[in-house]
Design an enzyme around this catalytic site. Sequence first.
Site, PDB file in Angstrom:
ATOM      1  N   HIS A 110       0.068  -5.843   0.977  1.00 41.83           N
ATOM      2  CA  HIS A 110      -1.272  -6.343   0.611  1.00 41.83           C
ATOM      3  C   HIS A 110      -1.549  -7.613   1.409  1.00 41.83           C
ATOM      4  O   HIS A 110      -0.645  -8.417   1.643  1.00 41.83           O
ATOM      5  CB  HIS A 110      -1.342  -6.661  -0.894  1.00 41.83           C
ATOM      6  N   ASP A 123      -2.601   0.960  -5.441  1.00 37.67           N
ATOM      7  CA  ASP A 123      -2.767   2.362  -5.037  1.00 37.67           C
ATOM      8  C   ASP A 123      -1.483   3.166  -5.116  1.00 37.67           C
ATOM      9  O   ASP A 123      -1.504   4.380  -4.905  1.00 37.67           O
ATOM     10  CB  ASP A 123      -3.307   2.402  -3.601  1.00 37.67           C
TER      11      ASP A 123
HETATM   12  C1  SDX Z   1      -6.414  -2.219  -1.359  1.00 37.07           C
HETATM   13  O1  SDX Z   1      -7.902  -6.706  -0.009  1.00 37.07           O
HETATM   14  C2  SDX Z   1      -7.851  -6.210  -1.243  1.00 37.07           C
HETATM   15  O2  SDX Z   1      -7.936  -6.891  -2.211  1.00 37.07           O
HETATM   16  C3  SDX Z   1      -7.736  -4.704  -1.268  1.00 37.07           C
HETATM   17  C4  SDX Z   1      -7.492  -4.092  -2.656  1.00 37.07           C
HETATM   18  C5  SDX Z   1      -8.691  -4.243  -3.551  1.00 37.07           C
HETATM   19  O3  SDX Z   1      -8.503  -4.171  -4.787  1.00 37.07           O
HETATM   20  O4  SDX Z   1      -9.833  -4.331  -3.025  1.00 37.07           O
HETATM   21  O5  SDX Z   1      -6.355  -4.673  -3.267  1.00 37.07           O
HETATM   22  C6  SDX Z   1      -7.261  -2.579  -2.526  1.00 37.07           C
HETATM   23  O6  SDX Z   1      -6.951  -1.974  -0.308  1.00 37.07           O
HETATM   24  C7  SDX Z   1      -4.900  -2.291  -1.505  1.00 37.07           C
HETATM   25  C8  SDX Z   1      -4.171  -2.025  -0.146  1.00 37.07           C
HETATM   26  C9  SDX Z   1      -4.109  -0.511   0.041  1.00 37.07           C
HETATM   27  N1  SDX Z   1      -3.566  -0.186   1.410  1.00 37.07           N
HETATM   28  C10 SDX Z   1      -2.361   0.370   1.554  1.00 37.07           C
HETATM   29  O7  SDX Z   1      -1.555   0.540   0.642  1.00 37.07           O
HETATM   30  C11 SDX Z   1      -2.073   0.810   2.994  1.00 37.07           C
HETATM   31  C12 SDX Z   1      -0.661   0.356   3.398  1.00 37.07           C
HETATM   32  N2  SDX Z   1      -0.669  -1.106   3.485  1.00 37.07           N
HETATM   33  C13 SDX Z   1      -0.873  -1.692   4.805  1.00 37.07           C
HETATM   34  O8  SDX Z   1      -1.709  -0.968   5.648  1.00 37.07           O
HETATM   35  C14 SDX Z   1      -1.094  -3.195   4.758  1.00 37.07           C
HETATM   36  O9  SDX Z   1      -0.136  -3.701   3.924  1.00 37.07           O
HETATM   37  C15 SDX Z   1      -2.450  -3.739   4.343  1.00 37.07           C
HETATM   38  C16 SDX Z   1      -3.570  -3.149   5.121  1.00 37.07           C
HETATM   39  C17 SDX Z   1      -2.684  -3.485   2.888  1.00 37.07           C
HETATM   40  C18 SDX Z   1      -2.401  -5.256   4.572  1.00 37.07           C
HETATM   41  O10 SDX Z   1      -2.374  -5.429   5.934  1.00 37.07           O
HETATM   42  P1  SDX Z   1      -2.268  -6.916   6.567  1.00 37.07           P
HETATM   43  O11 SDX Z   1      -2.443  -7.961   5.561  1.00 37.07           O
HETATM   44  O12 SDX Z   1      -3.146  -6.942   7.776  1.00 37.07           O
HETATM   45  O13 SDX Z   1      -0.772  -7.011   6.935  1.00 37.07           O
HETATM   46  P2  SDX Z   1      -0.196  -6.494   8.298  1.00 37.07           P
HETATM   47  O14 SDX Z   1      -0.745  -5.125   8.584  1.00 37.07           O
HETATM   48  O15 SDX Z   1      -0.358  -7.561   9.314  1.00 37.07           O
HETATM   49  O16 SDX Z   1       1.341  -6.324   7.913  1.00 37.07           O
HETATM   50  C19 SDX Z   1       2.205  -7.434   7.997  1.00 37.07           C
HETATM   51  C20 SDX Z   1       3.524  -6.818   8.445  1.00 37.07           C
HETATM   52  C21 SDX Z   1       3.383  -5.961   9.701  1.00 37.07           C
HETATM   53  O17 SDX Z   1       4.623  -6.016  10.381  1.00 37.07           O
HETATM   54  P3  SDX Z   1       4.720  -6.998  11.682  1.00 37.07           P
HETATM   55  O18 SDX Z   1       3.653  -6.553  12.675  1.00 37.07           O
HETATM   56  O19 SDX Z   1       4.446  -8.402  11.145  1.00 37.07           O
HETATM   57  O20 SDX Z   1       6.122  -6.794  12.189  1.00 37.07           O
HETATM   58  O21 SDX Z   1       4.012  -5.927   7.427  1.00 37.07           O
HETATM   59  C22 SDX Z   1       4.056  -4.603   7.941  1.00 37.07           C
HETATM   60  C23 SDX Z   1       3.194  -4.556   9.192  1.00 37.07           C
HETATM   61  O22 SDX Z   1       3.670  -3.581  10.089  1.00 37.07           O
HETATM   62  N3  SDX Z   1       3.499  -3.754   6.892  1.00 37.07           N
HETATM   63  C24 SDX Z   1       4.014  -2.573   6.532  1.00 37.07           C
HETATM   64  C25 SDX Z   1       3.181  -2.140   5.476  1.00 37.07           C
HETATM   65  N4  SDX Z   1       2.237  -3.040   5.238  1.00 37.07           N
HETATM   66  C26 SDX Z   1       2.424  -4.033   6.118  1.00 37.07           C
HETATM   67  N5  SDX Z   1       5.051  -1.857   7.004  1.00 37.07           N
HETATM   68  C27 SDX Z   1       5.274  -0.674   6.384  1.00 37.07           C
HETATM   69  N6  SDX Z   1       4.545  -0.164   5.363  1.00 37.07           N
HETATM   70  C28 SDX Z   1       3.496  -0.881   4.888  1.00 37.07           C
HETATM   71  N7  SDX Z   1       2.775  -0.402   3.880  1.00 37.07           N
END
Ligand code: SDX
Length: 429
Positions: free
Chosen positions: A305, A363
Amino acid sequence: MSSNSTLSVDNKAVDLAVKEGTIGPSVIDISKLYGQTGMFTYDPGFTSTASCESKITYIDGDKGVLLYRGYPIDQLAEHGDFLETCYLLLYGELPTAAQKADFDYRVTRHTMVHDQMNRFFTGFRRDAHPMAIMVACVGALSAFYHDSTDISDPHQRMVASMRMIAKMPTLAAMAYKYHVGQPFVYPQNDLDYTSNFLRMCFAVPAEEYKVNPVLSRALDRIFILHADHEQNASTSTVRLAGSSGANPFACIAAGIACLWGPAHGGANEAALKMLEEIGTPDKIPMYIAKAKDKNDPFRLMGFGHRVYKNYDPRARIMQKTTHEVLSELGIKDDPLLDVAMELEQIALKDDYFVEKKLYPNIDFYSGITLKAMGFPTSMFTVLFALARTVGWIAQWSEMIEDPSQRIGRPRQLYTGSPERDYVTVAQRG
Ligand code: SDX
């Protein structure tokens, strides 16, 4: 309360005011920065940017705290109902008994949609994704309700708000019925909000439908959990659309479109598909490895998140609700739940997830619950949109009523070609 900070740009000191909130991080007001320095700030994804001042929802991502108008989400989910939460988000206070009765009555009397909306549905393929139908139909509401599109009129804003909160369940149920090839079911005003929605989804003309109160209470709680969440991507979309003066129905349609993305509200559908693809606990290590592999685009859906660097408080309540629903339905061992719980245990002990502070979000468990209730995977994000409509509306209203509100118009860092003269096609070689 505000104080000052000083930024040094090209050896020139620039004073920037610091504004403090009630709780949470203070902000550095950079609204004059460009005028004072000729420079923009740069923050793709807005990881360090506050886009507005708001009194609606507060999140402490490190502590895993979520407050709606100051009330903790677990207390609202435990003791309240969704329409009471709608009142709280819209008006800032929990309603008295009389206020709640009046609010419930007003919402209930807006649950029907114009009968010509039915013709919208017949234009879609039966296998159209319900979110595509929702984007279209909610946007089309402005074609039916010209009497509540003047955003400068508080009364019209209130009527449009009531209409959207009331009609989202009806449109969502129609999208589901169209998808499964069953006749639409009209709302029944002697039912509560969520029971009415369940009946519109699962009743058939051939027999009496009795709402299961345990399932209705569980879904009502799920709606509370999804109602608002500060300045997330879809809420920011609604605010930006609304800042141009677009009508409220168009703004909410824009929010629905943004929510659909798998990185946002579409993650509940994607998480369930991921659990089905994993299938059995023995395959979990392979998927954990894929999630950690920089060269593999796969991510654990329902994990991570932007704000929560601790357990999403909604995920805990969601998990509890999942167990309640499965037990009520007599589902002893759901293979998807087994995979989900095993996956959570393994991931939360894995250094990669621990270091990056990746925890289950709302989720991760919601899909298992909704599938058990009988909703197809393609309806999961529709239910998220149904619940989030009140949050979008509350945030949109707050923006419209903010006297300092202006059209949102971010700038950029330009790295394209410098100015150059036109070359005719004959000269291009
Ligand atoms: C919702 O914003 C809100 O409030 C949203 C929400 C709401 O109520 O409105 O809470 C609802 O959208 C919840 C989130 C649902 N999405 C997912 O579950 C999809 C999987 N999660 C990721 O795509 C990610 O965690 C996000 C999109 C939720 C957050 O992305 P960020 O903040 O941009 O973080 P990032 O992508 O920069 O990740 C940081 C690191 C990265 O690694 P590095 O590049 O630093 O080496 O963490 C890794 C990412 O690769 N990472 C994951 C991961 N999530 C982040 N690696 C594996 N699996 C994951 N799920």
